[in-house]
Design a protein around this motif. Structure first.
Motif, PDB file in Angstrom:
ATOM      1  N   VAL A  89       0.851  -1.181   0.000  1.00  0.00           N
ATOM      2  CA  VAL A  89       0.000   0.000   0.000  1.00  0.00           C
ATOM      3  C   VAL A  89       0.890   1.234   0.000  1.00  0.00           C
ATOM      4  O   VAL A  89       1.695   1.425   0.911  1.00  0.00           O
ATOM      5  CB  VAL A  89      -0.933   0.029   1.224  1.00  0.00           C
ATOM      6  CG1 VAL A  89      -1.805   1.279   1.204  1.00  0.00           C
ATOM      7  CG2 VAL A  89      -1.794  -1.231   1.267  1.00  0.00           C
ATOM      8  N   VAL A  90       0.761   2.058  -1.042  1.00  0.00           N
ATOM      9  CA  VAL A  90       1.522   3.301  -1.145  1.00  0.00           C
ATOM     10  C   VAL A  90       0.528   4.453  -1.036  1.00  0.00           C
ATOM     11  O   VAL A  90      -0.327   4.630  -1.907  1.00  0.00           O
ATOM     12  CB  VAL A  90       2.291   3.386  -2.477  1.00  0.00           C
ATOM     13  CG1 VAL A  90       3.117   4.672  -2.523  1.00  0.00           C
ATOM     14  CG2 VAL A  90       3.186   2.164  -2.664  1.00  0.00           C
ATOM     15  N   ARG A 138       3.867  -4.402   2.841  1.00  0.00           N
ATOM     16  CA  ARG A 138       4.662  -3.190   2.862  1.00  0.00           C
ATOM     17  C   ARG A 138       3.732  -1.979   2.806  1.00  0.00           C
ATOM     18  O   ARG A 138       2.870  -1.891   1.921  1.00  0.00           O
ATOM     19  CB  ARG A 138       5.623  -3.138   1.658  1.00  0.00           C
ATOM     20  CG  ARG A 138       6.587  -4.324   1.573  1.00  0.00           C
ATOM     21  CD  ARG A 138       7.666  -4.234   2.631  1.00  0.00           C
ATOM     22  NE  ARG A 138       8.668  -5.280   2.499  1.00  0.00           N
ATOM     23  CZ  ARG A 138       8.685  -6.390   3.235  1.00  0.00           C
ATOM     24  NH1 ARG A 138       7.731  -6.609   4.144  1.00  0.00           N
ATOM     25  NH2 ARG A 138       9.637  -7.279   3.080  1.00  0.00           N
ATOM     26  N   LEU A 139       3.917  -1.048   3.733  1.00  0.00           N
ATOM     27  CA  LEU A 139       3.216   0.224   3.723  1.00  0.00           C
ATOM     28  C   LEU A 139       4.236   1.327   3.469  1.00  0.00           C
ATOM     29  O   LEU A 139       5.218   1.450   4.209  1.00  0.00           O
ATOM     30  CB  LEU A 139       2.507   0.480   5.054  1.00  0.00           C
ATOM     31  CG  LEU A 139       1.557  -0.604   5.576  1.00  0.00           C
ATOM     32  CD1 LEU A 139       0.947  -0.156   6.901  1.00  0.00           C
ATOM     33  CD2 LEU A 139       0.473  -0.929   4.565  1.00  0.00           C
ATOM     34  N   THR A 181       5.872  -4.208   7.072  1.00  0.00           N
ATOM     35  CA  THR A 181       6.723  -3.076   7.413  1.00  0.00           C
ATOM     36  C   THR A 181       6.056  -1.774   7.001  1.00  0.00           C
ATOM     37  O   THR A 181       5.141  -1.764   6.179  1.00  0.00           O
ATOM     38  CB  THR A 181       8.095  -3.172   6.728  1.00  0.00           C
ATOM     39  OG1 THR A 181       7.918  -3.064   5.305  1.00  0.00           O
ATOM     40  CG2 THR A 181       8.777  -4.498   7.049  1.00  0.00           C
ATOM     41  N   ALA A 182       6.533  -0.668   7.575  1.00  0.00           N
ATOM     42  CA  ALA A 182       6.001   0.650   7.240  1.00  0.00           C
ATOM     43  C   ALA A 182       7.136   1.657   7.229  1.00  0.00           C
ATOM     44  O   ALA A 182       7.957   1.686   8.153  1.00  0.00           O
ATOM     45  CB  ALA A 182       4.931   1.073   8.249  1.00  0.00           C
ATOM     46  N   ASN A 183       7.184   2.476   6.184  1.00  0.00           N
ATOM     47  CA  ASN A 183       8.208   3.512   6.051  1.00  0.00           C
ATOM     48  C   ASN A 183       7.614   4.741   5.396  1.00  0.00           C
ATOM     49  O   ASN A 183       6.573   4.666   4.736  1.00  0.00           O
ATOM     50  CB  ASN A 183       9.386   3.003   5.212  1.00  0.00           C
ATOM     51  CG  ASN A 183      10.150   1.874   5.897  1.00  0.00           C
ATOM     52  OD1 ASN A 183      10.910   2.095   6.822  1.00  0.00           O
ATOM     53  ND2 ASN A 183       9.930   0.641   5.425  1.00  0.00           N
TER      54      ASN A 183
END
Length: 260
Positions: A89-90, A138-139, A181-183
């Motif tokens: 997810v972007v 992944r975020l 994960t998130a960044n």
């Protein structure tokens, strides 16, 4: 549902142009199925064609008002239903009017939160139950320049985007042990960000190699930003979470990763 790496399903908010489109292209090139959304249906249709031409995955596009949480939730649902799951997810939002902190009314601050912080929250909250079910995800939250070090004339940006950093910290805590994960990515942060690296020593060597490669490529067309987004969405980036990536020189350049 666990899908094979080449079948990863990604959704990119505000992806008809700019860094959102660059991220979508970077993911498509690497084989992901990609779901696009934006307000402008004509630009979205052009972006659909461009992204669809780049990789083996399928592309879904849906006109969505990113400021409408119900519309965002429906986009998440349709993406997951269409592709049988959701992995990446972007989130993305528009620019913020520059100016000093005393140059705005209270209503302007409320509007900045609604337009530039809450779209990230609504999209991730809607997607989290689906992503976590897959046991891998992944975020990536795209913020504007100066999110971590607000400039004196970026009052609205500093307030709204520092809120995004706080939200990132909460996400990392919530996602601990889930495989997700998130960044945060900050495009166009300016040369002051520098090609330095702070943060998780375990992830440092790999991130430093990516930073060196991106710095060497320069900032010609935004493809480097898409490459960085795709790297952070990959299996190789498993230890990289809770970091803020400041890129500089336009769309992308040298990179600094900061522990959130």
């Amino acid at each position: 549902m666990n899908v094979r790496p080449r079948d990863r399903v990604a959704m990119v908010m505000a992806s008809s142009a700019g860094v959102g489109l660059a991220a979508a292209k970077g993911l498509a090139v690497r084989g992901a199925h990609v779901s696009l959304c934006d307000l402008d249906p004509r630009r979205l249709a052009r972006a659909h064609v461009e992204v669809n031409a780049l990789g083996p995955g399928d592309v879904l596009s849906m006109p969505v008002d990113p400021y409408d949480p119900c519309a965002v939730a429906e986009w998440v649902r349709r993406t997951a239903d269409n592709f049988g799951g959701l992995d990446i997810v972007v989130t993305n939002s528009g620019p913020i009017t520059p100016g000093p902190v005393d140059g705005f009314r209270l209503a302007d601050y409320r509007a900045a939160i609604d337009a530039n912080l809450l779209p990230h929250v609504s999209a991730t909250l809607a997607a989290l139950p689906i992503v976590k079910r897959g046991g891998w995800g992944r975020l990536l939250l795209i913020a504007p320049a100066k999110a971590r070090r607000p400039h004196g004339r970026e009052g609205l940006s500093g307030m709204a985007r520092m809120g995004l950093i706080g939200y990132l910290r909460g996400l990392v805590d919530t996602l601990d042990g889930t495989g997700v994960t998130a960044n945060v990515l900050v495009p166009g942060a300016g040369p002051g960000a520098g090609p330095r690296l702070w943060g998780d020593p375990g992830a440092g060597a790999e991130i430093a190699r990516v930073a060196d490669r991106i710095r060497g490529q320069g900032t010609r067309d935004g493809a480097e930003f898409g490459a960085l987004a795709a790297y952070l969405a990959s299996e190789r980036a498993e230890p990289v979470t809770g970091l803020v990536f400041d890129t500089h020189g336009g769309d992308v350049g040298a990179m600094a990763a900061c522990r959130g």
